[in-house]
Design a protein around this motif. Structure first.
Motif, PDB file in Angstrom:
ATOM      1  N   GLY A 409     -25.588 -24.982  -8.263  1.00  0.00           N
ATOM      2  CA  GLY A 409     -25.433 -26.100  -8.835  1.00  0.00           C
ATOM      3  C   GLY A 409     -23.625 -25.223  -9.292  1.00  0.00           C
ATOM      4  N   ASP A 410     -22.931 -23.878  -8.538  1.00  0.00           N
ATOM      5  CA  ASP A 410     -22.123 -23.745  -8.888  1.00  0.00           C
ATOM      6  C   ASP A 410     -20.855 -24.948  -7.921  1.00  0.00           C
ATOM      7  OD1 ASP A 410     -22.647 -21.209  -9.695  1.00  0.00           O
ATOM      8  OD2 ASP A 410     -21.918 -20.201  -8.205  1.00  0.00           O
ATOM      9  N   HIS A 411     -19.661 -25.425  -9.198  1.00  0.00           N
ATOM     10  CA  HIS A 411     -18.789 -25.828  -7.945  1.00  0.00           C
ATOM     11  C   HIS A 411     -17.575 -25.408  -7.285  1.00  0.00           C
ATOM     12  CE1 HIS A 411     -18.719 -30.007 -10.072  1.00  0.00           C
ATOM     13  NE2 HIS A 411     -17.531 -29.662  -9.522  1.00  0.00           N
ATOM     14  N   VAL A 412     -17.441 -25.931  -6.476  1.00  0.00           N
ATOM     15  CA  VAL A 412     -16.995 -25.120  -5.207  1.00  0.00           C
ATOM     16  C   VAL A 412     -16.181 -26.205  -4.599  1.00  0.00           C
ATOM     17  CG1 VAL A 412     -18.693 -23.697  -4.280  1.00  0.00           C
ATOM     18  CG2 VAL A 412     -18.595 -25.259  -3.782  1.00  0.00           C
ATOM     19  N   ILE A 413     -14.892 -25.514  -4.100  1.00  0.00           N
ATOM     20  CA  ILE A 413     -13.589 -26.372  -3.375  1.00  0.00           C
ATOM     21  C   ILE A 413     -14.135 -25.543  -2.043  1.00  0.00           C
ATOM     22  CG2 ILE A 413     -12.325 -24.503  -3.923  1.00  0.00           C
ATOM     23  CD1 ILE A 413     -10.259 -27.536  -4.006  1.00  0.00           C
ATOM     24  N   VAL A 414     -13.701 -26.286  -0.750  1.00  0.00           N
ATOM     25  CA  VAL A 414     -13.176 -25.507   0.840  1.00  0.00           C
ATOM     26  C   VAL A 414     -12.973 -25.781   0.968  1.00  0.00           C
ATOM     27  CG1 VAL A 414     -14.152 -26.040   2.512  1.00  0.00           C
ATOM     28  CG2 VAL A 414     -15.581 -27.254   1.262  1.00  0.00           C
ATOM     29  N   VAL A 415     -12.198 -23.980   1.512  1.00  0.00           N
ATOM     30  CA  VAL A 415     -10.843 -23.156   1.611  1.00  0.00           C
ATOM     31  C   VAL A 415     -10.329 -23.524   3.301  1.00  0.00           C
ATOM     32  CG1 VAL A 415     -10.912 -22.038  -0.472  1.00  0.00           C
ATOM     33  CG2 VAL A 415     -11.253 -21.367   1.207  1.00  0.00           C
TER      34      VAL A 415
END
Lengths: 831, 177
Positions: A409-415
């Protein structure tokens, strides 16, 4: 070894060159031949073996011997063959050589060995190329084989019962290497007499060396006559642990450009540095540091040559070259030949953009588990502003981090990678692999797997979050803005802006200030720092407290460690305000003079005439205000207070009061006392009602010694419900004694009354209309008494104070004393 | 944002109110009870505009109280993220300022105030632009955008920003005076 390689490479060159080389080779070969001679003596068969099917897996012993022979060839005098047997293992370890290199090496050497005679005969080029081809084919093959070495083969190398054993021998601390060297010398001197196989001294192990031998007696024999070794203390290393002894924990040094490292020693010990250029060959790395250079010292040094060693390490500061020039320090501007960048050199130090560029050995840096603090990153960023520094460096930081707790459920962004900047949420976490579903609708069909290094938590403005590690651990707040990987949070409690790395933040709906307790001290406790100083804990850091000191007039905040706190002050005293009104903890007061004039709130602590007031609207110091009791004014119906407090302890005089109640607080205790004086408004004998519900002990009469609870009062007798027997008895009033330990049943409503007093105050007025029912109720004291404890408790959790009147718990008004208080007060309000 | 919605509540009424004007009592009690309260779901209940229905009362055992399920129409106010509000500044300090839009308290951090506005401490703490043309102080009216809301049991707290186009002071008490 590099030399030998060169030699191979050269061989591929043209013939002319070959000719030239020949001469070079000649000298080399001469030496070589000498060595090969004895190799042949020693292990001719082995060599044959190798030629036929020699693979990497063919055994450990042989390569070792090789290393040893090589060692002796190049550095030591030629020895008898037998010695070799003893030495080789040992050398191996001392030299710290891996098993692979000599292995491969061994293979190579043989080819040359065969090749050389050909060269001697001056074979034609064709022949040569063919042989070279053959050679390289071979070596490639060998390497391949090595890689393919599987577990089974590895297992086969493990020591078994038939192998020589490893003995742990005690020696003097600091002499481990020396002793090993002695033993080596001994082996050289005595040859095969010495029946031990090898000696190992480990750098990280003090006081002991390991000796490999078949029998303990051999070890003893070997140790005879050697200093600093205690042969009496020989221990056998269990077979299982043998491998552990010699296991080298190889840190996979994975250091790339832009990696954060920490310096291990020297002036910059512990400092954060960024690897700028890594030279794998010579294990060196150029790091970028914030210089700790004392320009004054430098200037002095240049001028007068005063080699004064300063003990103080100058603080890190970016180098200002102009400043240095002004101080007449010679600055040389040079262009780096490799990168083309300009550096300013002062002495041996080179600077660029204020940073120091330093070449250090890879070993003197720590690369594992570097967690740069936010401040450090910030310092590095200052100059890189706008450059690629920010994101890049931070992302390497993220690549460097050890463990990220991604949760479903964590909101993530691809780095990283081609999908970078895509947002999504975590669907599943398996060890290092995180499956995410992208937010983009057309891409959200299936989950994508990412390494956790490629992801970073993502927050949006307005998210409510909690900090889970670091300086602000435990704090909650709302995300104000996000800058790359840095999340700016506005703390819920302090309204300060906290800058935290996204990594250390989780979404949360709870509201906390921070940590709230270390040891026995909790946030908002009153603590004594020493005999004079005391204060309220207003903030709890991870290892220290912020304490607002009890100094009225000027707020002083001290940062104190756990040990600096002497004790917690539990005492709840009371004090007098400017108008001599007594007040206690939890009463509302208003500051009427001093810097905090006009502030008001409930009193949290009173100590030595100093009060700590908590004003919700005061933002500094967690809302705490410290003031002299004299500069405060009790608010909330102070008119009666005078009246009541004029005789605060009069209640004590009233017969049959419970003594424990009286001294607690004059406000509370007055409940009984003034009841008499207010008699006009209330029924006579109402004060007695306070006794109803009290736990008493019967002093005299047939029930002497029994304990019970007063359920009613009838004239001069009281009805007591006995604890031990299921009955209610009538006892003469004089035959009962108030029990000191007033039952909780009685206290409960009390406490509640107190707490709710302040907030409920405005709603006192509505209380008034219901006076009539109270009186009605009062008429049936039995009912009263029975109800009080139970009803009150039952209602409390549900009804906030303001609902009290309509919830209609009329019964409790009659019986619990605090309401008696409030009723006269409320009249005052109305008027 | 304001909404006009129908809510339901179980009202408990003391037997002494039973009589001709029971309904009136019930309504006035309801008003006292719910107006000004706040729930996370609906926001602040601003005013009751009408009663839909009053259900059958149920006498509660042992107390004589009667519970009536009451359906009522009311105006609620719930702030949303991204909503633009006009609010009155109530307090200014170095960390930012607090403003109120009706029952909602909004905090605007100094980082969310345009960079050219500086905090000026003093008798009347305020944020002023470098040329002094715009000033935010107590009682100023500002237009702000809500960037986050936190809902407690009894309160909704918002964080706002004025660092955006068309946001900022809309009337300055200092200028009028």
């Amino acid at each position: 070894m590099p030399r030998r390689r060169d030699c191979n490479d050269d061989a591929v060159h043209e013939e002319e060159e070959e000719e030239e080389e020949e001469e070079e080779d000649e000298s080399y070969r001469r030496r070589k031949r000498r060595r090969s001679d004895f190799i042949d003596d020693l292990a001719e068969e082995d060599d044959e073996d190798d030629d036929n099917g020699g693979t990497g897996g063919s055994g450990r012993r042989r390569p070792r011997r090789r290393t040893a022979s090589e060692f002796f060839d190049l550095e030591a005098a030629v020895d008898t063959d037998d010695d070799e047997e003893e030495e080789d293992g040992e050398d191996d370890f001392i030299v710290d050589g891996g098993a692979e290199i000599p292995d491969e090496d061994g293979g190579r050497r043989e080819y040359r060995h065969r090749l050389l005679p050909q060269e001697d005969q001056e074979e034609d080029l064709e022949e040569l190329t063919r042989s070279i081809k053959q050679r390289y084919a071979r070596s490639a093959h060998v390497e391949y084989d090595e890689e393919a070495t599987d577990h089974v083969e590895q297992q086969a190398l493990l020591p078994s019962v038939r192998d020589p054993k490893l003995w742990m021998v005690k020696c003097e601390s600091g002499h481990e290497r020396k002793v090993a060297g002695r033993l080596m010398q001994e082996a050289i001197n005595r040859g095969s007499e010495l029946q031990i196989r090898s000696v190992v001294a480990l750098d990280h192990l003090q006081n002991y060396i390991y000796i490999e031998a078949c029998k303990e007696a051999h070890v003893r024999e070997a140790c005879k006559g050697i200093h600093n070794i205690y042969a009496a203390n020989i221990k056998l290393v269990p077979i299982k642990e043998m491998t552990d002894v010699l296991t080298v924990e190889c840190e996979a040094v994975d250091i790339a450009r832009g990696t954060w490292v920490r310096m291990k020693r020297g002036t910059y010990k512990g400092d954060l540095a960024m690897a700028v250029h890594v030279n794998d060959m010579d294990q060196r790395v150029i790091v970028k540091l914030i210089p700790r250079v004392d320009l004054h010292a430098l200037a002095n040094k240049e001028g007068r040559e005063v080699p004064k060693k300063k003990a103080v390490i100058p603080p890190p500061r970016l180098m200002n070259i102009d400043e240095a020039r002004k101080m007449k320090i010679f600055v040389e501007r040079k262009q780096d030949t490799r990168t083309g960048d300009y550096f300013d050199n002062i002495g041996s130090m080179s600077f660029r953009d204020g940073f120091l560029y330093k070449t250090v050995a890879l070993k003197s840096t720590r690369t594992q588990n570097i967690r740069p603090t936010f401040d450090e990153l910030e310092k590095f960023r200052q100059l890189d502003e706008g450059g690629n520094g920010d994101v890049a460096s931070l992302s390497t930081f993220f690549a460097n981090r050890k463990k990220v707790r991604f949760m479903k459920g964590d909101h993530v962004i691809v780095v990283k990678g081609e999908l970078s900047n895509m947002k999504g949420h975590v669907e599943k976490v398996e060890e290092d692999i995180v499956h995410i579903r992208l937010d983009q609708k057309d891409l959200a069909v299936e989950t994508l797997a990412f390494s956790d290094k490629e992801l970073c938590k993502y927050f949006e403005k307005g998210n409510h979050v909690k900090v889970i590690s670091g300086l602000y651990e435990g704090a909650t707040g709302m995300v104000e803005s996000v800058e790359g990987h840095v999340v700016n949070i506005i703390s819920d409690i302090t309204k300060e802006r906290l800058q935290v790395l996204a990594d250390k933040v989780v979404q949360s709906s709870e509201v906390t200030s921070d940590l709230t307790r270390i040891g026995e001290y909790e946030l908002h406790d009153l603590v004594k720092l020493d005999n004079e100083n005391f204060g309220v804990i207003i903030r709890v850091h991870s290892e220290a407290f912020q304490v607002l000191k009890g100094m009225p007039g000027r707020p002083e905040v001290a940062l104190v460690g756990l040990r600096e706190i002497k004790e917690k002050v539990e005492k709840k005293g009371n004090a007098q305000d400017r108008f001599k009104n007594q007040f206690a903890v939890k009463d509302m007061v208003k500051v009427i003079e001093g810097p905090y004039k006009g502030k008001q709130g409930p009193v949290k602590h009173i100590f030595r005439g100093i009060v700590f007031i908590h004003d919700r609207h005061h933002l500094e110091h967690a809302g705490f205000i410290c003031a002299k009791s004299q500069s405060c004014e009790l608010i909330g119906g102070s008119g009666e207070n005078c009246d009541r407090n004029g005789k605060p302890f009069s209640s004590r005089l009233v017969p049959l009061r419970t003594p424990s109640r009286a001294p607690q607080s004059p406000m509370r205790s007055s409940g009984g006392g003034p009841a008499m004086s207010y008699g006009g408004r209330q029924r006579g004998g109402r004060g007695d009602d306070a006794l109803v519900g009290a736990d008493v002990k019967i002093r005299l009469g047939p029930f002497k010694g029994c304990k019970g609870r007063v359920v009613a009062i009838q004239g001069t007798s009281v009805r007591v419900e006995l604890e031990a027997q299921m009955k209610v008895v009538s006892v003469d009033r004089n035959h009962i004694a108030d029990n000191d330990s007033v039952s909780t049943a009685f206290r409960e409503p009390y406490r509640h009354g107190l707490g709710s007093e302040t907030p409920s105050h405005p709603s006192r007025t509505p209380l008034h209309p219901s006076m009539t029912p109270i009186r009605d109720h009062g008429a049936t004291p039995i009912h009263d008494g029975m109800r009080t404890p139970m009803v009150d408790r039952a209602w409390n959790p549900m009804s906030p104070p303001r609902y009290n009147w309509e919830v209609g718990n009329a019964a409790s008004w009659g019986s619990s004393p605090e309401y008696q208080l409030s009723s006269p007060r409320s009249t005052a309000y109305q008027e | 944002m304001f909404f006009h919605i129908v809510l339901e509540r179980n009202m408990q009424l003391h037997p002494r109110h039973f009589g001709r004007d029971l309904r009136e009592k019930l309504v006035s009690k309801l008003m006292k009870d719910v107006e000004g309260t706040c729930s996370g779901r609906h926001g602040f209940i601003v005013a009751i505009t009408g009663i839909e229905s009053v259900g059958k009362g149920l006498i509660r055992d042992g107390t004589g109280f009667v519970t009536f399920p009451v359906k009522y129409q009311c105006v609620v106010f719930r702030p949303f993220k991204g909503e633009i509000l006009e609010a009155v500044v109530t307090m200014v300090n170095k960390m930012g300022f607090f403003a109120e839009a009706g029952p909602v308290q909004i905090f605007v951090s100094n980082h969310l105030i345009p960079d050219d506005m500086e905090f000026q401490s003093g008798d009347v703490p305020n944020y002023t632009t470098s040329d002094g043309s715009v000033k935010i102080q107590k009682e100023s009216e500002v237009r702000l955008k809500i960037i986050g809301t936190r809902v407690d049991a009894t309160e909704i707290f918002c964080i706002g920003t004025i660092k955006d186009d068309f946001l900022g002071v809309i009337s300055d008490p200092g200028a009028n005076a």
